[in-house]
Design an enzyme around this catalytic site. Structure first.
Site, PDB file in Angstrom:
ATOM      1  N   SER A   1      31.251  16.372  68.945  1.00 47.63           N
ATOM      2  CA  SER A   1      31.315  16.306  70.418  1.00 47.63           C
ATOM      3  C   SER A   1      32.407  15.313  70.825  1.00 47.63           C
ATOM      4  O   SER A   1      32.940  14.578  69.979  1.00 47.63           O
ATOM      5  CB  SER A   1      29.967  15.841  70.970  1.00 47.63           C
ATOM      6  OG  SER A   1      29.736  14.495  70.547  1.00 47.63           O
TER       7      SER A   1
ATOM      8  N   ASP B   1      32.651  20.423  70.048  1.00 52.21           N
ATOM      9  CA  ASP B   1      31.447  20.781  70.816  1.00 52.21           C
ATOM     10  C   ASP B   1      31.547  20.192  72.232  1.00 52.21           C
ATOM     11  O   ASP B   1      31.846  19.004  72.391  1.00 52.21           O
ATOM     12  CB  ASP B   1      30.247  20.177  70.050  1.00 52.21           C
ATOM     13  CG  ASP B   1      28.908  20.613  70.600  1.00 52.21           C
ATOM     14  OD1 ASP B   1      28.833  21.710  71.187  1.00 52.21           O
ATOM     15  OD2 ASP B   1      27.929  19.851  70.421  1.00 52.21           O
TER      16      ASP B   1
ATOM     17  N   HIS C   1      22.809  26.782  72.302  1.00 51.78           N
ATOM     18  CA  HIS C   1      22.802  25.310  72.329  1.00 51.78           C
ATOM     19  C   HIS C   1      21.354  24.845  72.470  1.00 51.78           C
ATOM     20  O   HIS C   1      20.478  25.609  72.864  1.00 51.78           O
ATOM     21  CB  HIS C   1      23.618  24.803  73.527  1.00 51.78           C
ATOM     22  CG  HIS C   1      25.087  24.867  73.280  1.00 51.78           C
ATOM     23  ND1 HIS C   1      25.848  23.756  73.036  1.00 51.78           N
ATOM     24  CD2 HIS C   1      25.921  25.927  73.188  1.00 51.78           C
ATOM     25  CE1 HIS C   1      27.095  24.112  72.828  1.00 51.78           C
ATOM     26  NE2 HIS C   1      27.177  25.439  72.914  1.00 51.78           N
TER      27      HIS C   1
ATOM     28  N   SER D   1      17.455  22.899  68.410  1.00 49.30           N
ATOM     29  CA  SER D   1      16.677  22.162  67.398  1.00 49.30           C
ATOM     30  C   SER D   1      15.186  22.493  67.475  1.00 49.30           C
ATOM     31  O   SER D   1      14.636  22.708  68.551  1.00 49.30           O
ATOM     32  CB  SER D   1      16.857  20.651  67.590  1.00 49.30           C
ATOM     33  OG  SER D   1      17.990  20.204  66.872  1.00 49.30           O
TER      34      SER D   1
ATOM     35  N   THR E   1      22.604  22.598  66.018  1.00 44.78           N
ATOM     36  CA  THR E   1      21.528  21.672  65.648  1.00 44.78           C
ATOM     37  C   THR E   1      22.098  20.268  65.533  1.00 44.78           C
ATOM     38  O   THR E   1      23.000  20.020  64.728  1.00 44.78           O
ATOM     39  CB  THR E   1      20.909  22.075  64.295  1.00 44.78           C
ATOM     40  OG1 THR E   1      20.403  23.410  64.395  1.00 44.78           O
ATOM     41  CG2 THR E   1      19.770  21.133  63.910  1.00 44.78           C
ATOM     42  N   ASP E   2      21.571  19.394  66.327  1.00 40.69           N
ATOM     43  CA  ASP E   2      21.941  17.977  66.281  1.00 40.69           C
ATOM     44  C   ASP E   2      20.668  17.121  66.215  1.00 40.69           C
ATOM     45  O   ASP E   2      20.485  16.291  65.317  1.00 40.69           O
ATOM     46  CB  ASP E   2      22.767  17.632  67.544  1.00 40.69           C
ATOM     47  CG  ASP E   2      23.301  16.211  67.510  1.00 40.69           C
ATOM     48  OD1 ASP E   2      23.118  15.510  66.500  1.00 40.69           O
ATOM     49  OD2 ASP E   2      23.900  15.773  68.499  1.00 40.69           O
ATOM     50  N   THR E   3      19.764  17.349  67.153  1.00 37.13           N
ATOM     51  CA  THR E   3      18.563  16.513  67.266  1.00 37.13           C
ATOM     52  C   THR E   3      17.747  16.472  65.976  1.00 37.13           C
ATOM     53  O   THR E   3      17.257  15.405  65.577  1.00 37.13           O
ATOM     54  CB  THR E   3      17.699  17.027  68.444  1.00 37.13           C
ATOM     55  OG1 THR E   3      18.464  16.862  69.650  1.00 37.13           O
ATOM     56  CG2 THR E   3      16.397  16.274  68.564  1.00 37.13           C
TER      57      THR E   3
HETATM   58  N1  PH4 Z   1      24.739  20.166  71.025  1.00 31.94           N
HETATM   59  C1  PH4 Z   1      24.868  18.768  70.606  1.00 31.94           C
HETATM   60  C2  PH4 Z   1      25.442  17.877  71.709  1.00 31.94           C
HETATM   61  C3  PH4 Z   1      25.590  16.444  71.275  1.00 31.94           C
HETATM   62  O1  PH4 Z   1      27.410  13.860  73.301  1.00 31.94           O
HETATM   63  P1  PH4 Z   1      26.561  14.174  72.109  1.00 31.94           P
HETATM   64  O2  PH4 Z   1      27.217  13.895  70.787  1.00 31.94           O
HETATM   65  O3  PH4 Z   1      25.180  13.498  72.185  1.00 31.94           O
HETATM   66  O4  PH4 Z   1      26.331  15.741  72.238  1.00 31.94           O
HETATM   67  O5  PH4 Z   1      25.798  20.754  71.577  1.00 31.94           O
HETATM   68  C4  PH4 Z   1      23.573  20.918  70.877  1.00 31.94           C
HETATM   69  O6  PH4 Z   1      23.489  22.031  71.365  1.00 31.94           O
HETATM   70  C5  PH4 Z   1      22.436  20.318  70.093  1.00 31.94           C
HETATM   71  O7  PH4 Z   1      21.172  20.831  70.441  1.00 31.94           O
HETATM   72  P2  PH4 Z   1      19.836  20.027  69.963  1.00 31.94           P
HETATM   73  O8  PH4 Z   1      19.747  18.789  70.800  1.00 31.94           O
HETATM   74  O9  PH4 Z   1      18.703  20.961  70.237  1.00 31.94           O
HETATM   75  O10 PH4 Z   1      19.995  19.740  68.520  1.00 31.94           O
HETATM   76 ZN    ZN Z   2      25.213  21.805  73.229  1.00 30.35          ZN
END
Ligand code: PH4
Ligand code: ZN
Length: 307
Positions: free
Chosen positions: A50, A82, A210, A213, A254-256
């Site tokens: 991101s 992203d 998006h 997670s 997937t990030d969270t």
């Molecule tokens: N993303 C992740 C966005 C992260 O500014 P930043 O680094 O905090 O941004 O694009 C997702 O779609 C992640 O989805 P999730 O929260 O369900 O994993």
């Molecule tokens: Zn996103």
């Protein structure tokens, strides 16, 4: 393998009715976990950063890590920006070697979103880089939401057709009821599948989810056991995600889940071994925990063995 263009892996996923995992990273451990996990399963994978990740680690560092590491893995890897919102950041990513960028102008009025997206597509395509854009607003949907509010928030399928023809994007992120973070829903996990199906049918375009997670109970409970405050955390269930893929989603962000896995692993080490001062002993278990998340997501998406 050298990094590949986003559309190359997503067009295959679109034709083969599966989804490619897109995982956020901003450090070495996360990147290694993603590449190791995907490589163990012979899966194509998208590593995404991101604007916040670029500000944290630096665009040069991230690109250097990805280009040097991917050379050692026999799988297609896409390097994606992203939620690019700042034109200058998008240009920096393009110049630095990203093979896919997202222009997120979804918070502007429609015509402005079209204009900003088209401007990025024209430049990115001239550099042989693929482009993702978003329509609608990322927001969890609940049962009691009025139809008018739902229509004002989520993607309009007919507008999606117009958007793609006017901008020339390669893949579209439709807002269909998911949101970023660990607290997606007050009630049950939901996606507007009728809307998603209509977007797929009308556009015939690779689609991106998006806020996908799962926020799995096991990861949340482990982090909580060692003191994290995650009360009310809820994600997209595995069943709902699989249904989204079978209804046309081809890239799943997937990030969270990686964050919660990291949190639990680090908290466990710090709680059980208060005398540890070696960062490798703190971050190593987090890397292992993230790798497990990557593998279980890839299994769910149907991209294992598609490298
Ligand atoms: N993303 C992740 C966005 C992260 O500014 P930043 O680094 O905090 O941004 O694009 C997702 O779609 C992640 O989805 P999730 O929260 O369900 O994993
Ligand atoms: Zn996103």
């Amino acid at each position: 393998m050298p990094v590949v263009k986003g559309i190359d892996v997503l067009q295959k996923a679109h034709k083969g009715n599966y989804a490619v995992g897109a995982f956020n990273f901003n450090n070495m451990e996360t990147l290694q976990a993603i590449l190791e996990g995907a490589s163990d399963l012979s899966a194509p994978v998208i590593v995404e950063a991101s604007e916040g990740a670029l500000a944290y680690a630096g665009v040069t560092t991230l690109v250097a890590m990805v280009t040097s590491l991917t050379a050692a893995y026999p799988i297609p890897v896409v390097l994606h920006l992203d939620h690019g919102k700042d034109f200058k950041v998008i240009m920096a990513a393009l110049r630095a070697g990203f093979t896919s960028v997202m222009i997120d102008a979804s918070f502007y009025p429609y015509e402005e979103n079209v204009a900003q997206t088209k401007r990025v597509v024209d430049i990115a395509h001239a550099m042989d880089v693929s482009v993702e854009a978003e329509l609608g607003k990322l927001k969890g949907i609940e049962d009691n939401v009025a139809v008018e509010e739902r229509d004002a928030t989520l993607i309009n399928p007919k507008q999606a057709v117009d958007f793609i023809s006017k901008t020339g994007i390669d893949y579209l992120a439709p807002a269909v009821g998911t949101s970023h973070g660990a607290f997606k829903y007050k009630g049950d996990s939901k996606i507007d599948f009728d809307r998603l199906r209509e977007v797929k049918q009308l556009t015939g375009c690779p689609l991106v989810l998006h806020g996908a997670s799962g926020v799995p109970r096991s990861l949340v409970e482990k982090a909580q056991k060692y003191g994290a405050d995650l009360k009310g955390a809820k994600g997209v269930t595995d069943d709902v995600l699989k249904e989204a893929v079978s209804n046309g989603i081809n890239k799943v962000n997937t990030d969270t889940d990686l964050r919660i896995a990291t949190l639990g692993a680090i908290r466990e080490v710090l709680t059980k071994q208060p005398d540890v001062i070696d960062p490798r002993k703190i971050l190593g278990p987090a890397r292992e925990a993230m790798k497990e998340v990557v593998k279980s997501r890839i299994q769910l998406l149907g991209s294992a063995g598609k490298a």
